[in-house]
Design a protein around this motif. Structure first.
Motif, PDB file in Angstrom:
ATOM      1  N   MET A 375       0.824  -1.144   0.216  1.00 37.41           N
ATOM      2  CA  MET A 375       0.001  -0.137   0.009  1.00 37.41           C
ATOM      3  C   MET A 375       1.025   1.312  -0.119  1.00 37.41           C
ATOM      4  O   MET A 375       2.001   1.194   0.442  1.00 37.41           O
ATOM      5  CB  MET A 375      -0.845  -0.077   1.402  1.00 37.41           C
ATOM      6  N   PHE A 381      -5.790   2.351   5.597  1.00 39.25           N
ATOM      7  CA  PHE A 381      -6.073   0.864   5.528  1.00 39.25           C
ATOM      8  C   PHE A 381      -7.213   0.609   6.639  1.00 39.25           C
ATOM      9  O   PHE A 381      -7.306  -0.698   6.785  1.00 39.25           O
ATOM     10  CB  PHE A 381      -4.802   0.109   5.517  1.00 39.25           C
ATOM     11  N   ASP A 382      -7.552   1.355   7.252  1.00 39.54           N
ATOM     12  CA  ASP A 382      -8.291   1.181   8.636  1.00 39.54           C
ATOM     13  C   ASP A 382      -9.675   0.416   8.311  1.00 39.54           C
ATOM     14  O   ASP A 382     -10.299  -0.237   9.102  1.00 39.54           O
ATOM     15  CB  ASP A 382      -8.756   2.387   9.456  1.00 39.54           C
ATOM     16  N   VAL A 384     -11.674  -2.739   6.194  1.00 43.98           N
ATOM     17  CA  VAL A 384     -11.503  -3.835   5.246  1.00 43.98           C
ATOM     18  C   VAL A 384     -12.160  -3.380   3.674  1.00 43.98           C
ATOM     19  O   VAL A 384     -11.438  -3.681   2.692  1.00 43.98           O
ATOM     20  CB  VAL A 384     -12.271  -4.915   5.708  1.00 43.98           C
ATOM     21  N   GLU A 388     -10.068  -3.942   0.396  1.00 43.82           N
ATOM     22  CA  GLU A 388     -10.558  -4.937  -0.845  1.00 43.82           C
ATOM     23  C   GLU A 388     -10.852  -4.334  -1.999  1.00 43.82           C
ATOM     24  O   GLU A 388     -10.668  -4.753  -3.132  1.00 43.82           O
ATOM     25  CB  GLU A 388     -11.776  -5.796  -0.112  1.00 43.82           C
ATOM     26  N   THR A 409      -2.660  -9.266  -3.344  1.00 39.39           N
ATOM     27  CA  THR A 409      -2.649  -9.309  -1.767  1.00 39.39           C
ATOM     28  C   THR A 409      -2.017  -7.953  -1.447  1.00 39.39           C
ATOM     29  O   THR A 409      -0.824  -7.979  -1.592  1.00 39.39           O
ATOM     30  CB  THR A 409      -1.820 -10.764  -1.357  1.00 39.39           C
ATOM     31  N   ALA A 412       1.992  -4.189   3.848  1.00 37.61           N
ATOM     32  CA  ALA A 412       2.221  -3.081   4.607  1.00 37.61           C
ATOM     33  C   ALA A 412       3.180  -2.130   3.826  1.00 37.61           C
ATOM     34  O   ALA A 412       4.032  -3.012   3.032  1.00 37.61           O
ATOM     35  CB  ALA A 412       2.391  -3.262   6.005  1.00 37.61           C
TER      36      ALA A 412
ATOM     37  N   SER B   7      -4.463   1.886  14.121  1.00 34.23           N
ATOM     38  CA  SER B   7      -4.431   0.695  13.422  1.00 34.23           C
ATOM     39  C   SER B   7      -3.412   0.346  12.853  1.00 34.23           C
ATOM     40  O   SER B   7      -2.502   0.877  12.578  1.00 34.23           O
ATOM     41  CB  SER B   7      -5.457   1.022  12.312  1.00 34.23           C
ATOM     42  N   VAL B   8      -3.128  -1.031  12.969  1.00 33.95           N
ATOM     43  CA  VAL B   8      -1.924  -1.755  12.250  1.00 33.95           C
ATOM     44  C   VAL B   8      -2.423  -2.872  11.224  1.00 33.95           C
ATOM     45  O   VAL B   8      -3.391  -3.573  11.595  1.00 33.95           O
ATOM     46  CB  VAL B   8      -1.158  -2.241  13.277  1.00 33.95           C
ATOM     47  N   PHE B   9      -1.730  -2.749  10.117  1.00 37.12           N
ATOM     48  CA  PHE B   9      -2.140  -3.669   8.967  1.00 37.12           C
ATOM     49  C   PHE B   9      -1.340  -4.972   9.279  1.00 37.12           C
ATOM     50  O   PHE B   9      -0.140  -4.910   9.641  1.00 37.12           O
ATOM     51  CB  PHE B   9      -1.823  -3.068   7.748  1.00 37.12           C
ATOM     52  N   ALA B  37      -9.911  -7.102  12.879  1.00 42.31           N
ATOM     53  CA  ALA B  37     -10.920  -7.239  11.747  1.00 42.31           C
ATOM     54  C   ALA B  37     -10.233  -8.216  10.722  1.00 42.31           C
ATOM     55  O   ALA B  37      -8.942  -7.765  10.477  1.00 42.31           O
ATOM     56  CB  ALA B  37     -11.330  -5.963  10.815  1.00 42.31           C
ATOM     57  N   THR B  39      -9.709 -10.790   7.212  1.00 37.52           N
ATOM     58  CA  THR B  39     -10.049 -11.363   6.009  1.00 37.52           C
ATOM     59  C   THR B  39      -9.052 -12.631   5.911  1.00 37.52           C
ATOM     60  O   THR B  39      -8.270 -13.034   6.578  1.00 37.52           O
ATOM     61  CB  THR B  39     -10.069 -10.493   4.852  1.00 37.52           C
ATOM     62  N   ASP B  41      -6.929 -12.777   3.790  1.00 35.24           N
ATOM     63  CA  ASP B  41      -5.631 -12.272   3.461  1.00 35.24           C
ATOM     64  C   ASP B  41      -4.733 -11.492   4.456  1.00 35.24           C
ATOM     65  O   ASP B  41      -3.617 -11.378   4.370  1.00 35.24           O
ATOM     66  CB  ASP B  41      -5.537 -11.600   2.151  1.00 35.24           C
ATOM     67  N   PHE B  42      -5.484 -10.679   5.179  1.00 38.94           N
ATOM     68  CA  PHE B  42      -4.940  -9.908   6.110  1.00 38.94           C
ATOM     69  C   PHE B  42      -5.843  -9.396   7.208  1.00 38.94           C
ATOM     70  O   PHE B  42      -7.090  -9.951   7.138  1.00 38.94           O
ATOM     71  CB  PHE B  42      -4.715  -8.507   5.282  1.00 38.94           C
ATOM     72  N   ILE B  44      -6.787  -6.139  10.315  1.00 37.91           N
ATOM     73  CA  ILE B  44      -6.447  -4.928  10.922  1.00 37.91           C
ATOM     74  C   ILE B  44      -6.831  -4.933  12.334  1.00 37.91           C
ATOM     75  O   ILE B  44      -7.755  -5.222  12.823  1.00 37.91           O
ATOM     76  CB  ILE B  44      -7.468  -3.978   9.908  1.00 37.91           C
ATOM     77  N   ARG B  46      -7.104  -2.907  15.539  1.00 32.81           N
ATOM     78  CA  ARG B  46      -7.450  -1.673  15.886  1.00 32.81           C
ATOM     79  C   ARG B  46      -7.403  -1.471  17.549  1.00 32.81           C
ATOM     80  O   ARG B  46      -7.887  -2.321  18.142  1.00 32.81           O
ATOM     81  CB  ARG B  46      -8.882  -1.446  15.519  1.00 32.81           C
ATOM     82  N   GLU B  98     -19.208   1.965  10.074  1.00 35.03           N
ATOM     83  CA  GLU B  98     -18.490   1.090   9.317  1.00 35.03           C
ATOM     84  C   GLU B  98     -17.788  -0.135  10.181  1.00 35.03           C
ATOM     85  O   GLU B  98     -18.057  -1.332   9.830  1.00 35.03           O
ATOM     86  CB  GLU B  98     -17.083   1.869   8.918  1.00 35.03           C
ATOM     87  N   TYR B  99     -17.750  -0.047  11.222  1.00 38.12           N
ATOM     88  CA  TYR B  99     -17.491  -0.963  12.209  1.00 38.12           C
ATOM     89  C   TYR B  99     -17.600  -0.309  13.769  1.00 38.12           C
ATOM     90  O   TYR B  99     -17.791   0.750  14.038  1.00 38.12           O
ATOM     91  CB  TYR B  99     -16.088  -1.635  12.002  1.00 38.12           C
TER      92      TYR B  99
END
Ligand SMILES: [Zn+2]
Lengths: 430, 143
Positions: A375, A381-382, A384, A388, A409, A412, B7-9, B37, B39, B41-42, B44, B46, B98-99
């Motif tokens: 990214m 990116f907070d 989803v 996506e 995919t 970071a 937040s950290v990816f 959160a 998925t 693949d990744f 998040i 928070r 959103e969440y």
């Protein structure tokens, strides 16, 4: 329409072909007589100088590769005694040895002539103030641009690269009207001009940028930020340096200085010429250069050529942008894929950084492609959903540009390994 | 009065989450609340932390990309139906969420809910008007 050398630049294709044939014959003779490695190559191919009578015989000649030049490091491929060599440049080797390029007085003259044509093609004249912000040194950009500027009689400033604040000062104090630098440095200068809020005070009108790939989007941004019109210039030190080809006002490809450099596009597999417009390996033959003969030099860059007439009146063929290198070519489900194509796509997608890894695998006898993409710094990116959406966007762009389905995919920023020189961009598990 | 969430990816790799949290543990940093959160693949990660900027700096120094997001916190009584009331209020005002994640503390009787909405100012106005209590950054720091 202004030309630097109207006679050469606008001669008919028939006349040009006759001139090329004559010069090619001479170049092959010189290589045979004065350069032992070439003589050995020709002999190995069962050729005598007399077998090459013109451009029609070009395909008979063996190809020259970068390794041939490296093997001769430093002076082994020179065809003149060192007393005739007036300058050396060297191309940065990504691995191991550099390639050294020598120039005779005559070669420097050809170079200056070609650069003068390029500057004129882009619209520069003796009344311009040309700021050369390419690096001066072994790299050909700085001096190549410099002597071109002087050749057309323009006021030429050897600014070299870096020290951005000083570059801006020169724009203002010296009233520079033409800027020569790499496109990425032009972007950087554009940022600095924006931050300093001095765009209105600039006199820049023409930008000539090359030595690295750039996109139309970058062109738009440079033009917007610096208030000039940009032209793409191409060259490689083995052949000459900048000035092998350049865009004219039409900006529909880069006119190759065909009276000095013969261009061929070959099928990467069969090494046979492909029809105009079809991508293939870019091959150059220098027919006038003295110090370093270059016969059918395969750059292994992928390119196209267009020999149709151009509205600017020049008869020289136009080459397209380089779209990849055969060294990096991947075949995925029968489709040729170049990492640089992926990079181009990523450069055009907001939120994506041009750092990626292609992971190729085979599942149930089918090739699969996964693209791991960083990214961009600052991408939010907070959510989803946003991540996506970015993945879907990249997948769609890759599909339309490359014709292959890829699983995207996101990664970071900074997480994909960067290595010195040739980046490891491919993980082939097949 | 927004709350700054960090937040950290997190890549979908074995140990990635553990390593990320290990950075906080090693530095002795507290977590007030956490939500993940994920998925295929990744993920998040928070977090609500006492000092968002210090936490960001810490991650940065370890080469981990973290970002700050302004979220709305709402304090609610720890009783059945409280969260439903909050969501109903937002829904009636046409605000989409959103969440959401909730947490309780041991220091008082209240529960907290973190809401990610498009417009924090408007959402907080709506919530306050309906009699809800907005969580302050001080609440986040002092929990
Ligand atoms: Zn043209």
């Amino acid at each position: 329409m202004t030309y630097w050398n109207r006679a050469m630049e606008t001669m008919s294709r028939d006349e040009l072909s006759a001139l090329q044939s004559e010069r090619l014959t001479g170049a092959v003779n010189r290589a045979w007589e004065r350069c032992a490695p070439y003589r050995a190559k020709l002999e190995a191919a069962g050729l005598q100088p007399g077998d090459i009578r013109g451009t029609d015989d070009l395909p008979k000649l063996p190809l020259t590769l970068k390794d041939d030049l490296r093997d001769g490091y430093p002076y082994g491929m020179f065809a003149v005694p060192m007393s005739e060599v007036v300058r050396l440049h060297a191309s940065s080797g990504t691995t191991g040895k550099q390639t050294v390029v020598g120039y005779t007085k005559g070669d420097i003259g050809i170079w200056n002539e070609c650069m003068a044509r390029c500057l004129t093609m882009a619209g520069a004249t003796k009344d311009d103030i040309v700021q050369i912000a390419y690096g001066y040194g072994l790299f050909t950009g700085g001096l190549g641009g410099h002597y071109g500027g002087e050749a057309i009689g323009a006021t030429t400033i050897p600014a070299s690269t870096g020290n951005t604040k000083r570059q801006l000062q020169m724009f203002l104090d010296f009233g520079s009207t033409v800027l020569l630098c790499t496109p990425s440095y032009a972007m950087h200068l554009g940022d600095a001009v924006r931050d300093a809020g001095i765009k209105d005070r600039l006199k820049l009108r023409i930008g000539i940028h090359g030595a690295e790939p750039w996109t139309e989007k970058m062109r738009d941004e440079i033009e917007e930020r610096l208030g000039l019109r940009c032209y793409d210039i191409f060259g490689l030190s083995e052949v000459l340096g900048p000035g092998v080809s350049c865009e004219c006002a039409e900006r529909n490809g880069l006119h190759v200085m065909e009276d000095h450099f013969l261009i061929e596009i070959l099928d990467p597999e069969t090494k046979q010429p492909v029809p105009d417009g079809t991508p293939g390996e870019l091959v150059f033959t220098c027919v006038t250069k003295e110090a370093l003969p270059l016969i059918r030099y395969n750059t292994r860059d992928i390119c196209t050529v267009d020999r149709r007439p151009c509205a600017c009146g020049r008869s020289f063929a136009r080459m397209g942008k380089l779209t990849g290198r055969t060294d990096d070519m991947l075949i995925i489900r029968g489709v040729n894929v170049f990492p640089s194509q992926v990079e181009n796509v990523l450069l055009g997608v907001e939120g994506a950084a041009p750092y990626y890894l292609l992971v190729v695998d085979r599942v149930n006898n089918l090739d699969t492609l996964e693209v791991r993409v960083e990214m961009a710094d600052g991408f939010s990116f907070d959510e989803v959903r946003r991540v996506e959406a970015l993945e879907r966007r990249i997948a769609k762009e890759i599909m339309s540009a490359l014709g292959v389905t890829a699983k995207i995919t996101m990664a970071a920023p900074g997480s994909i390994e960067r290595s010195e020189g040739k980046a490891k961009r491919i993980l082939d598990k097949r | 009065m927004v709350i700054e969430q960090v937040s950290v990816f997190v890549e979908n790799k074995k140990g990635a989450l553990k390593d990320t949290l290990g950075i906080l543990a090693e530095a002795g940093m507290d977590l007030r609340a956490i939500s993940i959160a994920d998925t295929s693949d990744f993920g998040i990660l928070r977090m609500i932390v006492p000092d968002a900027d210090a936490t960001l700096e810490l991650f940065k120094s370890k080469g981990v990309t973290a970002s700050k997001t302004a979220v709305t916190g709402c304090k609610l009584p720890d009783e059945p139906g409280a969260l439903h009331k909050v969501l109903s209020t937002l829904c009636e005002a046409g605000i989409s969420v959103e969440y959401i994640y909730a947490f309780i503390t041991r220091r008082n009787e209240d529960a907290y809910v973190i809401l990610r909405v498009e417009d924090n100012v408007f959402a907080q106005y709506v919530l306050k008007s309906a009699g809800h209590t907005i969580m302050t950054p001080g609440d986040a720091a002092g929990l």
